[in-house]
Design an enzyme around this catalytic site. Structure first.
Site, PDB file in Angstrom:
ATOM      1  N   ARG A 147     -12.517  -7.208   0.748  1.00  0.00           N
ATOM      2  CA  ARG A 147     -12.166  -6.735   2.551  1.00  0.00           C
ATOM      3  C   ARG A 147     -12.703  -7.173   3.276  1.00  0.00           C
ATOM      4  O   ARG A 147     -11.969  -6.607   4.254  1.00  0.00           O
ATOM      5  CB  ARG A 147     -12.937  -5.362   1.763  1.00  0.00           C
ATOM      6  CG  ARG A 147     -12.951  -4.404   0.444  1.00  0.00           C
ATOM      7  CD  ARG A 147     -13.598  -3.334   0.878  1.00  0.00           C
ATOM      8  NE  ARG A 147     -13.887  -2.877  -0.392  1.00  0.00           N
ATOM      9  CZ  ARG A 147     -12.891  -1.890  -0.977  1.00  0.00           C
ATOM     10  NH1 ARG A 147     -12.131  -1.359  -0.580  1.00  0.00           N
ATOM     11  NH2 ARG A 147     -13.038  -1.005  -2.049  1.00  0.00           N
ATOM     12  N   ASP A 201       1.415   2.946  -2.523  1.00  0.00           N
ATOM     13  CA  ASP A 201       1.814   2.913  -3.978  1.00  0.00           C
ATOM     14  C   ASP A 201       2.721   3.692  -4.379  1.00  0.00           C
ATOM     15  O   ASP A 201       3.937   3.835  -4.251  1.00  0.00           O
ATOM     16  CB  ASP A 201       0.921   1.959  -4.429  1.00  0.00           C
ATOM     17  CG  ASP A 201       1.002   0.989  -5.312  1.00  0.00           C
ATOM     18  OD1 ASP A 201       1.111   0.328  -5.708  1.00  0.00           O
ATOM     19  OD2 ASP A 201       0.025   0.898  -6.917  1.00  0.00           O
ATOM     20  N   GLU A 259      -3.904   5.317   5.742  1.00  0.00           N
ATOM     21  CA  GLU A 259      -4.893   5.115   4.021  1.00  0.00           C
ATOM     22  C   GLU A 259      -3.873   2.996   4.263  1.00  0.00           C
ATOM     23  O   GLU A 259      -3.560   3.183   5.674  1.00  0.00           O
ATOM     24  CB  GLU A 259      -3.327   5.763   3.586  1.00  0.00           C
ATOM     25  CG  GLU A 259      -3.947   5.983   2.788  1.00  0.00           C
ATOM     26  CD  GLU A 259      -4.890   5.635   0.937  1.00  0.00           C
ATOM     27  OE1 GLU A 259      -5.703   4.747   1.483  1.00  0.00           O
ATOM     28  OE2 GLU A 259      -5.131   5.789   0.096  1.00  0.00           O
ATOM     29  N   ASP A 260      -4.563   2.533   3.821  1.00  0.00           N
ATOM     30  CA  ASP A 260      -3.822   1.589   3.117  1.00  0.00           C
ATOM     31  C   ASP A 260      -3.365   1.478   3.040  1.00  0.00           C
ATOM     32  O   ASP A 260      -2.752   0.314   3.753  1.00  0.00           O
ATOM     33  CB  ASP A 260      -5.717   0.634   2.793  1.00  0.00           C
ATOM     34  CG  ASP A 260      -5.950   1.113   1.355  1.00  0.00           C
ATOM     35  OD1 ASP A 260      -4.641   2.011   0.839  1.00  0.00           O
ATOM     36  OD2 ASP A 260      -6.599   0.673   0.844  1.00  0.00           O
ATOM     37  N   PHE A 311       0.547  -7.627  -5.329  1.00  0.00           N
ATOM     38  CA  PHE A 311      -1.366  -7.055  -5.292  1.00  0.00           C
ATOM     39  C   PHE A 311      -1.411  -7.777  -3.992  1.00  0.00           C
ATOM     40  O   PHE A 311      -1.349  -9.101  -3.839  1.00  0.00           O
ATOM     41  CB  PHE A 311      -1.848  -7.120  -6.193  1.00  0.00           C
ATOM     42  CG  PHE A 311      -3.128  -6.345  -5.890  1.00  0.00           C
ATOM     43  CD1 PHE A 311      -2.715  -5.019  -6.372  1.00  0.00           C
ATOM     44  CD2 PHE A 311      -3.926  -6.852  -5.558  1.00  0.00           C
ATOM     45  CE1 PHE A 311      -3.807  -4.249  -6.420  1.00  0.00           C
ATOM     46  CE2 PHE A 311      -5.619  -6.355  -5.034  1.00  0.00           C
ATOM     47  CZ  PHE A 311      -5.384  -4.718  -6.105  1.00  0.00           C
TER      48      PHE A 311
HETATM   49  P1  IMP Z   1      -1.381   5.181  -5.561  1.00  0.00           P
HETATM   50  O1  IMP Z   1      -1.716   6.713  -5.615  1.00  0.00           O
HETATM   51  O2  IMP Z   1      -0.786   4.356  -5.989  1.00  0.00           O
HETATM   52  O3  IMP Z   1      -0.519   5.054  -4.334  1.00  0.00           O
HETATM   53  O4  IMP Z   1      -2.109   3.928  -4.679  1.00  0.00           O
HETATM   54  C1  IMP Z   1      -2.874   3.621  -3.809  1.00  0.00           C
HETATM   55  C2  IMP Z   1      -4.265   3.234  -3.214  1.00  0.00           C
HETATM   56  O5  IMP Z   1      -4.319   1.715  -4.303  1.00  0.00           O
HETATM   57  C3  IMP Z   1      -4.306   2.609  -2.188  1.00  0.00           C
HETATM   58  O6  IMP Z   1      -5.112   3.534  -1.320  1.00  0.00           O
HETATM   59  C4  IMP Z   1      -5.498   1.528  -2.485  1.00  0.00           C
HETATM   60  O7  IMP Z   1      -6.490   1.609  -2.727  1.00  0.00           O
HETATM   61  C5  IMP Z   1      -4.955   1.013  -3.490  1.00  0.00           C
HETATM   62  N1  IMP Z   1      -3.829   0.331  -4.220  1.00  0.00           N
HETATM   63  C6  IMP Z   1      -2.767   0.253  -4.667  1.00  0.00           C
HETATM   64  N2  IMP Z   1      -1.359  -1.086  -3.841  1.00  0.00           N
HETATM   65  C7  IMP Z   1      -2.868  -2.021  -3.883  1.00  0.00           C
HETATM   66  C8  IMP Z   1      -3.028  -3.582  -3.647  1.00  0.00           C
HETATM   67  O8  IMP Z   1      -1.703  -3.954  -3.382  1.00  0.00           O
HETATM   68  N3  IMP Z   1      -3.885  -3.738  -2.776  1.00  0.00           N
HETATM   69  C9  IMP Z   1      -5.424  -3.689  -2.857  1.00  0.00           C
HETATM   70  N4  IMP Z   1      -5.123  -1.843  -3.307  1.00  0.00           N
HETATM   71  C10 IMP Z   1      -4.001  -1.250  -3.442  1.00  0.00           C
HETATM   72 MG    MG Z   2      -7.103   3.349  -0.313  1.00  0.00          MG
END
Ligand code: IMP
Ligand code: MG
Length: 186
Positions: free
Chosen positions: A176, A114, A110-111, A163
């Site tokens: 990206r 969050d 994963e990137d 962010f």
């Molecule tokens: P989660 O389900 O809230 O943990 O979100 C995960 C996804 O939200 C990640 O795979 C990202 O694609 C996106 N995301 C969360 N924070 C950021 C950020 O700071 N920048 C860009 N994408 C984010």
């Molecule tokens: Mg992602």
């Protein structure tokens, strides 16, 4: 292709402040690859499952650093509506082509983690698909934002509640392609 002046105008394109340089990213990827390899048994196939689109660059670089036979596949989920706000509902958009997980260690790549909702969803989905050996690798972790409990097995870097964009991560599909991770509007 460069960002043209029209798209720059439409998205208020800003140059992000560098948070993790290209050189630092390289060192992070090497270290994470070593950690993954150290945990791997020689009789187990390694399947890197890239979470599109954000983890594409990280996954490619990681695959090149892993000194082991690696299978690659892709999955796509969505949770973000637009901009920096998550909808909170995770949807599967694209399923992996590989369905036989027997004898494989699946490393989800994963990137960023969050709220933890996407990571939780992915692990539950893979378990339902019959994967028994699942590890979770993320380039970035924002533990202060968790809404559901989730601890990744491999973390490139823990970052504060900001962010970030670049090295695969986007804001409304922009940024990206940056070779570094940067802070936007902070
Ligand atoms: P989660 O389900 O809230 O943990 O979100 C995960 C996804 O939200 C990640 O795979 C990202 O694609 C996106 N995301 C969360 N924070 C950021 C950020 O700071 N920048 C860009 N994408 C984010
Ligand atoms: Mg992602």
């Amino acid at each position: 292709m460069c960002y043209n002046s029209e798209s720059i105008m439409n998205t208020s394109y800003l140059t992000p402040e560098i948070l993790i340089s290209s050189k630092q990213l390289d060192a992070i990827v090497s270290r994470v690859a070593d950690e993954i390899l150290a945990d791997c048994r020689s009789d187990t196939e390694l399947l890197l499952l890239c979470v599109l689109k954000g983890a594409a660059m990280f996954t490619s670089d990681l695959a090149k650093k892993l000194d082991a036979p690696v299978m690659l596949d892709y999955i796509k989920v969505s949770s973000y509506g637009s901009g920096t706000k998550s909808s909170g509902v995770v949807r599967l958009e694209y399923e992996p082509a590989i369905r036989d997980f027997a004898g494989k260690r699946v490393v989800v790549v994963e990137d960023i983690v969050d709220t933890g909702r996407t990571a939780r969803f992915l692990c539950e989905y893979l378990t339902d698909c019959g994967a028994a050996d699942i590890k979770f690798c993320t380039l970035l972790d924002k533990p202060s934002r968790r809404e559901v409990e989730f601890v990744p097995d491999y973390v490139g870097m823990t970052i504060p509640n900001k962010f970030v964009v670049g090295y695969g991560l986007d804001y409304n599909e922009h940024y990206r392609g940056l070779p570094y991770v940067g802070l936007l509007n902070n």
